[in-house]
Design a protein around this motif. Structure first.
Motif, PDB file in Angstrom:
ATOM      1  N   PHE A  85     -11.443 -36.060  22.798  1.00  0.00           N
ATOM      2  CA  PHE A  85     -11.286 -37.614  22.781  1.00  0.00           C
ATOM      3  C   PHE A  85      -9.874 -38.251  22.844  1.00  0.00           C
ATOM      4  O   PHE A  85      -8.950 -37.466  22.277  1.00  0.00           O
ATOM      5  CB  PHE A  85     -12.186 -38.378  21.665  1.00  0.00           C
ATOM      6  CG  PHE A  85     -13.491 -37.984  21.681  1.00  0.00           C
ATOM      7  CD1 PHE A  85     -14.080 -39.022  22.410  1.00  0.00           C
ATOM      8  CD2 PHE A  85     -14.282 -37.131  21.049  1.00  0.00           C
ATOM      9  CE1 PHE A  85     -15.595 -38.892  22.782  1.00  0.00           C
ATOM     10  CE2 PHE A  85     -15.624 -37.150  21.171  1.00  0.00           C
ATOM     11  CZ  PHE A  85     -16.245 -37.795  21.901  1.00  0.00           C
ATOM     12  N   SER A  86      -9.535 -39.357  23.605  1.00  0.00           N
ATOM     13  CA  SER A  86      -8.174 -39.756  23.729  1.00  0.00           C
ATOM     14  C   SER A  86      -7.805 -40.283  22.387  1.00  0.00           C
ATOM     15  O   SER A  86      -8.682 -41.105  21.595  1.00  0.00           O
ATOM     16  CB  SER A  86      -8.283 -40.816  24.711  1.00  0.00           C
ATOM     17  OG  SER A  86      -6.877 -41.510  24.642  1.00  0.00           O
ATOM     18  N   PHE A  87      -6.479 -40.270  21.828  1.00  0.00           N
ATOM     19  CA  PHE A  87      -6.049 -40.846  20.576  1.00  0.00           C
ATOM     20  C   PHE A  87      -5.925 -42.095  20.988  1.00  0.00           C
ATOM     21  O   PHE A  87      -5.764 -42.893  19.725  1.00  0.00           O
ATOM     22  CB  PHE A  87      -4.756 -39.966  20.035  1.00  0.00           C
ATOM     23  CG  PHE A  87      -4.994 -38.620  19.681  1.00  0.00           C
ATOM     24  CD1 PHE A  87      -5.685 -38.283  18.541  1.00  0.00           C
ATOM     25  CD2 PHE A  87      -4.435 -37.558  20.152  1.00  0.00           C
ATOM     26  CE1 PHE A  87      -6.051 -37.280  18.173  1.00  0.00           C
ATOM     27  CE2 PHE A  87      -4.625 -36.305  19.781  1.00  0.00           C
ATOM     28  CZ  PHE A  87      -5.542 -35.993  18.737  1.00  0.00           C
ATOM     29  N   THR A  88      -5.505 -42.635  22.174  1.00  0.00           N
ATOM     30  CA  THR A  88      -5.345 -44.105  22.191  1.00  0.00           C
ATOM     31  C   THR A  88      -6.583 -44.854  22.284  1.00  0.00           C
ATOM     32  O   THR A  88      -6.439 -45.968  22.074  1.00  0.00           O
ATOM     33  CB  THR A  88      -4.061 -44.103  23.529  1.00  0.00           C
ATOM     34  OG1 THR A  88      -5.049 -43.589  24.682  1.00  0.00           O
ATOM     35  CG2 THR A  88      -2.801 -43.524  23.181  1.00  0.00           C
ATOM     36  N   ASP A  89      -7.561 -44.184  23.094  1.00  0.00           N
ATOM     37  CA  ASP A  89      -8.756 -45.147  23.289  1.00  0.00           C
ATOM     38  C   ASP A  89      -9.956 -44.218  23.097  1.00  0.00           C
ATOM     39  O   ASP A  89     -10.314 -43.118  24.061  1.00  0.00           O
ATOM     40  CB  ASP A  89      -8.857 -45.598  24.693  1.00  0.00           C
ATOM     41  CG  ASP A  89     -10.190 -46.588  25.024  1.00  0.00           C
ATOM     42  OD1 ASP A  89     -10.914 -46.439  24.253  1.00  0.00           O
ATOM     43  OD2 ASP A  89     -10.112 -47.153  26.191  1.00  0.00           O
ATOM     44  N   ALA A  90     -10.607 -44.039  21.971  1.00  0.00           N
ATOM     45  CA  ALA A  90     -11.620 -43.230  21.664  1.00  0.00           C
ATOM     46  C   ALA A  90     -12.638 -43.155  22.608  1.00  0.00           C
ATOM     47  O   ALA A  90     -13.712 -42.489  22.269  1.00  0.00           O
ATOM     48  CB  ALA A  90     -11.989 -43.472  20.159  1.00  0.00           C
ATOM     49  N   ARG A  91     -13.003 -44.280  23.462  1.00  0.00           N
ATOM     50  CA  ARG A  91     -14.120 -44.080  24.325  1.00  0.00           C
ATOM     51  C   ARG A  91     -13.779 -43.540  25.514  1.00  0.00           C
ATOM     52  O   ARG A  91     -14.640 -43.091  26.342  1.00  0.00           O
ATOM     53  CB  ARG A  91     -14.272 -45.595  24.844  1.00  0.00           C
ATOM     54  CG  ARG A  91     -14.657 -46.552  23.809  1.00  0.00           C
ATOM     55  CD  ARG A  91     -14.630 -48.012  24.492  1.00  0.00           C
ATOM     56  NE  ARG A  91     -13.192 -48.500  24.858  1.00  0.00           N
ATOM     57  CZ  ARG A  91     -12.763 -49.531  25.389  1.00  0.00           C
ATOM     58  NH1 ARG A  91     -13.364 -50.379  25.545  1.00  0.00           N
ATOM     59  NH2 ARG A  91     -11.475 -49.651  25.697  1.00  0.00           N
ATOM     60  N   LYS A  92     -12.472 -43.014  25.838  1.00  0.00           N
ATOM     61  CA  LYS A  92     -12.120 -42.111  26.871  1.00  0.00           C
ATOM     62  C   LYS A  92     -11.978 -40.644  26.411  1.00  0.00           C
ATOM     63  O   LYS A  92     -11.733 -40.359  25.270  1.00  0.00           O
ATOM     64  CB  LYS A  92     -10.797 -42.501  27.513  1.00  0.00           C
ATOM     65  CG  LYS A  92     -11.045 -43.923  27.996  1.00  0.00           C
ATOM     66  CD  LYS A  92      -9.718 -44.252  28.744  1.00  0.00           C
ATOM     67  CE  LYS A  92      -9.794 -45.760  29.370  1.00  0.00           C
ATOM     68  NZ  LYS A  92      -8.624 -46.066  30.000  1.00  0.00           N
ATOM     69  N   ARG A  93     -12.439 -39.865  27.321  1.00  0.00           N
ATOM     70  CA  ARG A  93     -11.992 -38.103  27.113  1.00  0.00           C
ATOM     71  C   ARG A  93     -10.589 -38.049  27.790  1.00  0.00           C
ATOM     72  O   ARG A  93     -10.613 -38.282  29.037  1.00  0.00           O
ATOM     73  CB  ARG A  93     -13.353 -37.450  27.565  1.00  0.00           C
ATOM     74  CG  ARG A  93     -14.560 -37.775  26.585  1.00  0.00           C
ATOM     75  CD  ARG A  93     -15.587 -37.118  26.878  1.00  0.00           C
ATOM     76  NE  ARG A  93     -15.559 -35.943  25.978  1.00  0.00           N
ATOM     77  CZ  ARG A  93     -16.327 -34.806  26.226  1.00  0.00           C
ATOM     78  NH1 ARG A  93     -17.521 -34.902  27.146  1.00  0.00           N
ATOM     79  NH2 ARG A  93     -16.245 -33.861  25.578  1.00  0.00           N
ATOM     80  N   VAL A  94     -10.041 -36.872  27.335  1.00  0.00           N
ATOM     81  CA  VAL A  94      -8.864 -36.419  28.176  1.00  0.00           C
ATOM     82  C   VAL A  94      -9.324 -34.962  28.513  1.00  0.00           C
ATOM     83  O   VAL A  94      -9.555 -34.025  27.555  1.00  0.00           O
ATOM     84  CB  VAL A  94      -7.619 -36.509  27.366  1.00  0.00           C
ATOM     85  CG1 VAL A  94      -6.412 -35.814  28.050  1.00  0.00           C
ATOM     86  CG2 VAL A  94      -7.356 -37.854  26.922  1.00  0.00           C
ATOM     87  N   TYR A  95      -9.031 -34.649  29.762  1.00  0.00           N
ATOM     88  CA  TYR A  95      -9.568 -33.286  30.288  1.00  0.00           C
ATOM     89  C   TYR A  95      -8.401 -32.406  30.531  1.00  0.00           C
ATOM     90  O   TYR A  95      -7.383 -32.871  30.753  1.00  0.00           O
ATOM     91  CB  TYR A  95     -10.317 -33.368  31.445  1.00  0.00           C
ATOM     92  CG  TYR A  95     -11.473 -33.985  31.280  1.00  0.00           C
ATOM     93  CD1 TYR A  95     -12.816 -33.502  30.977  1.00  0.00           C
ATOM     94  CD2 TYR A  95     -11.596 -35.567  31.433  1.00  0.00           C
ATOM     95  CE1 TYR A  95     -14.052 -34.087  30.607  1.00  0.00           C
ATOM     96  CE2 TYR A  95     -12.690 -36.193  31.236  1.00  0.00           C
ATOM     97  CZ  TYR A  95     -14.029 -35.294  30.875  1.00  0.00           C
ATOM     98  OH  TYR A  95     -15.137 -36.191  30.647  1.00  0.00           O
ATOM     99  N   SER A  96      -8.392 -31.157  30.383  1.00  0.00           N
ATOM    100  CA  SER A  96      -7.179 -30.304  30.562  1.00  0.00           C
ATOM    101  C   SER A  96      -7.981 -28.976  31.056  1.00  0.00           C
ATOM    102  O   SER A  96      -8.687 -28.563  30.424  1.00  0.00           O
ATOM    103  CB  SER A  96      -6.326 -29.762  29.134  1.00  0.00           C
ATOM    104  OG  SER A  96      -7.030 -29.508  28.404  1.00  0.00           O
ATOM    105  N   LEU A  97      -7.155 -28.162  31.700  1.00  0.00           N
ATOM    106  CA  LEU A  97      -7.586 -26.975  32.330  1.00  0.00           C
ATOM    107  C   LEU A  97      -7.166 -25.836  31.447  1.00  0.00           C
ATOM    108  O   LEU A  97      -6.082 -25.802  30.879  1.00  0.00           O
ATOM    109  CB  LEU A  97      -6.848 -26.783  33.655  1.00  0.00           C
ATOM    110  CG  LEU A  97      -7.236 -25.595  34.764  1.00  0.00           C
ATOM    111  CD1 LEU A  97      -8.668 -25.810  35.007  1.00  0.00           C
ATOM    112  CD2 LEU A  97      -6.575 -25.423  35.890  1.00  0.00           C
TER     113      LEU A  97
END
Length: 88
Positions: free
Chosen positions: A73-85
């Motif tokens: 989950f994004s720290f700046t916007d909990a509605r969004k997810r951050v993806y990483s390889l």
């Protein structure tokens, strides 16, 4: 034994990329963009790849199925997810 340990450490990385090679082109593109950029949201991935959001979502699901993408989950916007390889 140290040679065996080195080989066993490198083998999972090769196998991860081999698994990605078997996926559709959209998933390969998303994986390469994540490799280059680090962490991105789904909308940022859509902008970078020029793929529709629905296609990016499908690609991310395929990459998550084989365990090479991590979603948080994004720290700046909990509605969004951050993806990483997760392949190095």
């Amino acid at each position: 034994m140290s040679t065996t340990e080195t080989v066993s450490t490198d083998a999972p990385q090769d196998n991860d990329w081999d698994a990605v090679r078997e996926l559709p082109p959209s998933a390969k593109l998303v994986a390469k963009v994540l490799e280059y950029n680090g962490q991105l949201t789904q909308s940022q991935l859509a902008e970078e790849t020029l793929l529709p959001g629905r296609t990016v979502r499908y690609a991310l699901n395929r990459l998550e199925d084989i365990g090479v993408v991590d979603a948080r989950f994004s720290f700046t916007d909990a509605r969004k997810r951050v993806y990483s390889l997760q392949i190095e």
